[in-house]
Design an enzyme around this catalytic site. Sequence first.
Site, PDB file in Angstrom:
ATOM      1  N   HIS A   1       0.883  -1.175   0.000  1.00  0.00           N
ATOM      2  CA  HIS A   1       0.000   0.000   0.000  1.00  0.00           C
ATOM      3  C   HIS A   1       0.917   1.220   0.000  1.00  0.00           C
ATOM      4  O   HIS A   1       1.988   1.187   0.611  1.00  0.00           O
ATOM      5  CB  HIS A   1      -0.838   0.102   1.270  1.00  0.00           C
ATOM      6  CG  HIS A   1      -1.736  -1.057   1.560  1.00  0.00           C
ATOM      7  ND1 HIS A   1      -1.322  -2.178   2.208  1.00  0.00           N
ATOM      8  CD2 HIS A   1      -3.058  -1.226   1.318  1.00  0.00           C
ATOM      9  CE1 HIS A   1      -2.340  -3.015   2.352  1.00  0.00           C
ATOM     10  NE2 HIS A   1      -3.413  -2.465   1.818  1.00  0.00           N
TER      11      HIS A   1
ATOM     12  N   ASP B   1       2.179   2.078   3.403  1.00  0.00           N
ATOM     13  CA  ASP B   1       3.128   1.138   4.030  1.00  0.00           C
ATOM     14  C   ASP B   1       4.556   1.580   3.776  1.00  0.00           C
ATOM     15  O   ASP B   1       5.424   1.416   4.626  1.00  0.00           O
ATOM     16  CB  ASP B   1       3.071  -0.276   3.406  1.00  0.00           C
ATOM     17  CG  ASP B   1       1.717  -0.908   3.438  1.00  0.00           C
ATOM     18  OD1 ASP B   1       0.925  -0.559   4.317  1.00  0.00           O
ATOM     19  OD2 ASP B   1       1.469  -1.768   2.564  1.00  0.00           O
TER      20      ASP B   1
HETATM   21  C1  XLS Z   1      -7.504  -6.792   4.416  1.00  0.00           C
HETATM   22  C2  XLS Z   1      -7.072  -6.977   3.029  1.00  0.00           C
HETATM   23  C3  XLS Z   1      -5.934  -6.091   2.588  1.00  0.00           C
HETATM   24  C4  XLS Z   1      -5.816  -6.092   1.087  1.00  0.00           C
HETATM   25  C5  XLS Z   1      -5.019  -4.971   0.549  1.00  0.00           C
HETATM   26  O1  XLS Z   1      -8.219  -7.588   4.991  1.00  0.00           O
HETATM   27  O2  XLS Z   1      -6.792  -8.324   2.824  1.00  0.00           O
HETATM   28  O3  XLS Z   1      -4.747  -6.491   3.193  1.00  0.00           O
HETATM   29  O4  XLS Z   1      -5.286  -7.281   0.610  1.00  0.00           O
HETATM   30  O5  XLS Z   1      -5.552  -3.743   0.872  1.00  0.00           O
END
Ligand code: XLS
Length: 436
Positions: free
Chosen positions: A101, A104
């Site tokens: 993300h 991140d």
């Molecule tokens: C959360 C999601 C997230 C997505 C990406 O539950 O799995 O991690 O994969 O935003």
Amino acid sequence: MAAYFSGIEKINYEGPDSDNPLAFHHYNPTELVAGKPMKDHLRFGAAYWHCMRNELADPFGAGTALMPWDDGSATEQNALKRADVFFEFLEKIGIDYYCFHDRDISPECGTLTETHDMFHRVVAHFGDLQKQGGKKLLWGTACLFSHPRYAHGASTSPNADVFAYGASQVKNAIDATHALGGEGYTFWGGREGYGSLINTDMTREVDHLATFLHMAVDYAKSIGYTGQFYIEPKPREPSTHQYDSDAAACLNFLRQYDLLDHFKLNLETNHATLAGHTMEHEMEVAIGANALGSIDANRGDELLGWDTDQFPTNLYGTTNVMLRLLKMGGFTTGGLNFDAKRRRESHEPVDLFHAHIGGMDAFARGLKIAAKIIEDGRFSEFVKTRYSSFDSGMGGKIEAKQVGFQDLDEYARGIEAPQLSSGRQEHLENVLNDYL
Ligand code: XLS
Ligand code: NI
Ligand code: NI
């Protein structure tokens, strides 16, 4: 480059007889299975958020993860250093792909412009690291759920300025994904849903979500980004109800808003079970619509009702996933992204290795078992025979849509009462156990 995981060597394949916990016992990247190297079937990815940013906190206690490289500051320097650590991890664990993300990898700064500027400088560093180690971006995404401004959603917020902020973030995240040669771009709508209908105009919100996704498609086109867009279903958490609740709901939404040509699904095992389905069910739904794009590989806990994001170690699970992937012909842009975190008790850096080794070995075994099952053809023969009454005669005409109720009324009156064959579920479950 400094070694942050000192004392941990590159993880190698040592075979099933090895008792070295820091070795693969089943995942042998170059070994051919069904005519293709394991690594090309599995296309493993590591999640930046879980590996580098997850402090392993829970609602009852603070983070436990030891991250000696991280000074805890929201600075560019810290962001760049974390990236170095992460690429060392990818190199040592032997994973070719990763996902992130925007927030991140680079923090929120004083103004939106400063945030984007720092983000793109950090992204440039990722580009250098990718080149040095031959690593690739499976998909990028924007975090439109952590910051308080997204409390009511991003593209589904009742506040149009929040919609604009989210759009700005996604525009820049698509730019970054494009610059890094990302093979896909994911939308997971964590807060694109509602807490209560008492204050929600659902039709309007869903409409805004579709408008937002169309803008993303148009923008990608305008900059020549041709990666695959994914939408990731999840029924709830953090919202009470998320609009992209499961594979079927996503497909209906994409179809209704004329987005099906531009999106595939990124299915996550733990989200499937939260939706009250199995991962196999979600895969069948997606594959049936030619819309399975990628997988977030993890598992839930049968005793807990939330997204525990555990590493996938269940062989039934990995076998079932690989069976369907092989039948589909494998991934094109997608992969198996470990959207999984260690338990709070597994707080040492080495646990990152144990966790990924376990997931990779479990999928390697699932792949081999699935390939054998397909080669033997026992299950597919059984299923084929089970439906054989539709291969010819009146069944053939039904499938060819050559008859209607009038014909079937006449036909049914003239035949013996139908005789059923056994579904043999228990027998087939036993056969599956024999493969495992
Ligand atoms: C959360 C999601 C997230 C997505 C990406 O539950 O799995 O991690 O994969 O935003
Ligand atoms: Ni996910
Ligand atoms: Ni999840």
